[in-house]
Write a protein that holds these residues in place. Structure first.
Motif, PDB file in Angstrom:
ATOM      1  N   UNK A   1       0.836  -1.207   0.000  1.00  0.00           N
ATOM      2  CA  UNK A   1       0.000   0.000   0.000  1.00  0.00           C
ATOM      3  C   UNK A   1       0.871   1.256   0.000  1.00  0.00           C
ATOM      4  N   UNK A   2       0.329   2.305  -0.605  1.00  0.00           N
ATOM      5  CA  UNK A   2       1.083   3.565  -0.682  1.00  0.00           C
ATOM      6  C   UNK A   2       0.768   4.494   0.480  1.00  0.00           C
ATOM      7  N   UNK A   3      -0.317   4.180   1.186  1.00  0.00           N
ATOM      8  CA  UNK A   3      -0.673   4.999   2.328  1.00  0.00           C
ATOM      9  C   UNK A   3      -1.324   4.119   3.370  1.00  0.00           C
ATOM     10  N   UNK A   4      -1.107   4.491   4.627  1.00  0.00           N
ATOM     11  CA  UNK A   4      -1.613   3.702   5.736  1.00  0.00           C
ATOM     12  C   UNK A   4      -2.364   4.616   6.691  1.00  0.00           C
ATOM     13  N   UNK A   5      -3.612   4.238   6.990  1.00  0.00           N
ATOM     14  CA  UNK A   5      -4.381   4.932   8.029  1.00  0.00           C
ATOM     15  C   UNK A   5      -4.580   3.934   9.161  1.00  0.00           C
ATOM     16  N   UNK A   6      -4.005   4.226  10.316  1.00  0.00           N
ATOM     17  CA  UNK A   6      -4.169   3.351  11.480  1.00  0.00           C
ATOM     18  C   UNK A   6      -5.289   3.882  12.348  1.00  0.00           C
ATOM     19  N   UNK A   7      -6.191   2.971  12.723  1.00  0.00           N
ATOM     20  CA  UNK A   7      -7.359   3.348  13.541  1.00  0.00           C
ATOM     21  C   UNK A   7      -7.479   2.348  14.694  1.00  0.00           C
ATOM     22  N   UNK A   8      -8.103   2.766  15.807  1.00  0.00           N
ATOM     23  CA  UNK A   8      -8.174   1.865  16.967  1.00  0.00           C
ATOM     24  C   UNK A   8      -9.244   0.775  16.879  1.00  0.00           C
ATOM     25  N   UNK A   9     -10.288   0.954  16.089  1.00  0.00           N
ATOM     26  CA  UNK A   9     -11.369  -0.046  16.072  1.00  0.00           C
ATOM     27  C   UNK A   9     -11.779  -0.379  14.639  1.00  0.00           C
ATOM     28  N   UNK A  10     -12.355  -1.593  14.490  1.00  0.00           N
ATOM     29  CA  UNK A  10     -12.817  -2.008  13.161  1.00  0.00           C
ATOM     30  C   UNK A  10     -13.969  -1.126  12.687  1.00  0.00           C
TER      31      UNK A  10
ATOM     32  N   UNK B   1      -5.435   7.912  13.119  1.00  0.00           N
ATOM     33  CA  UNK B   1      -6.733   8.480  13.495  1.00  0.00           C
ATOM     34  C   UNK B   1      -6.946   8.184  14.975  1.00  0.00           C
ATOM     35  N   UNK B   2      -7.590   9.099  15.686  1.00  0.00           N
ATOM     36  CA  UNK B   2      -7.756   8.945  17.147  1.00  0.00           C
ATOM     37  C   UNK B   2      -6.389   8.693  17.774  1.00  0.00           C
ATOM     38  N   UNK B   3      -5.450   9.578  17.493  1.00  0.00           N
ATOM     39  CA  UNK B   3      -4.051   9.349  17.882  1.00  0.00           C
ATOM     40  C   UNK B   3      -3.881   9.226  19.395  1.00  0.00           C
TER      41      UNK B   3
ATOM     42  N   UNK C   1      -2.557   0.177  25.554  1.00  0.00           N
ATOM     43  CA  UNK C   1      -3.045  -1.012  24.865  1.00  0.00           C
ATOM     44  C   UNK C   1      -2.502  -1.136  23.449  1.00  0.00           C
ATOM     45  N   UNK C   2      -2.295  -0.008  22.782  1.00  0.00           N
ATOM     46  CA  UNK C   2      -1.927  -0.013  21.366  1.00  0.00           C
ATOM     47  C   UNK C   2      -0.469   0.314  21.098  1.00  0.00           C
ATOM     48  N   UNK C   3       0.133   1.082  21.993  1.00  0.00           N
ATOM     49  CA  UNK C   3       1.418   1.686  21.649  1.00  0.00           C
ATOM     50  C   UNK C   3       2.490   0.682  21.213  1.00  0.00           C
TER      51      UNK C   3
END
Ligand code: AMP
Length: 179
Positions: free
Chosen positions: A82-91, A162-164, A171-173
């Motif tokens: 992928x050329x871009x990545x958006x990371x989000x906390x929930x599906x 998103x929702x940084x 939990x995510x870091x």
């Protein structure tokens, strides 16, 4: 005091004509404050930290510059890269982001796909193999794809968290940092 009227149109902020027209078809004609502030810098490739309430238009504030920049490519994204990545906390948020960006990606000939838990891994792997412009992923499922070799991050040019604040909590870091 009342909010100042926006000084710029979406076209003046740097969005392609096709996207401006698609926004208008969705009755989005006036940039929101975070869009007016973020779009020029993000389109210019600068790092942007945005803070705004839900409903303020932040998804388009980070999503439209990603699409604008990726639209400059003349070739398709490579398999699994992928050329871009958006990371989000929930599906749920992943699906919302994909929905929000889909119509604007389509008019530019770009693809936006989710990679989240609770949906078949094999189908996501197939989509990744066919080439994805913007991958909207939760850290857990993306980690699975990276370990399986069904996704490789070496071609990522633009990343959004998103929702940084949530992505940076304990939990995510660890996973976010690895990614
Ligand atoms: P968000 O803050 O990203 O969750 O967006 C909230 C909602 O506002 C979404 O349904 C968007 O389609 C809509 N929206 C985003 N930007 C604008 C805008 N400039 N004018 C009107 N609606 C907008």
């Amino acid at each position: 005091t009342p909010a100042a009227a926006p000084a710029f149109t979406f076209a003046e902020l740097g969005l392609p004509e096709a996207v401006v027209a698609a926004l208008a078809r969705n009755s989005i004609t006036v940039p929101s404050p975070i869009q007016e502030k973020a779009l020029p810098d993000a389109i210019a490739g600068k790092n942007v930290l945005g803070r705004a309430q839900t409903g303020s238009g932040k998804t388009l504030a980070f999503g439209l510059p990603i699409l604008q920049r990726l639209s400059l490519h003349t070739d398709r994204p490579a398999a699994k890269r992928p050329r871009s990545l958006v990371l989000v906390p929930t599906r749920e948020l992943a699906f919302q982001v994909v929905d929000s960006l889909q119509s604007y990606a389509t008019v530019l000939g770009l693809s936006v796909r989710p990679a989240v838990g609770g949906t078949p891994f094999g189908r996501q792997a197939d989509q990744l193999r066919r080439g994805v412009d913007v991958l909207v992923a939760t850290p857990g499922r993306l980690g699975d794809h990276l370990r399986q070799g069904t996704c490789v991050l070496e071609a990522v040019e633009i990343t959004a968290l998103d929702e940084a604040d949530q992505m940076a909590d304990m939990g995510f870091l660890p996973e976010v940092r690895d990614i």
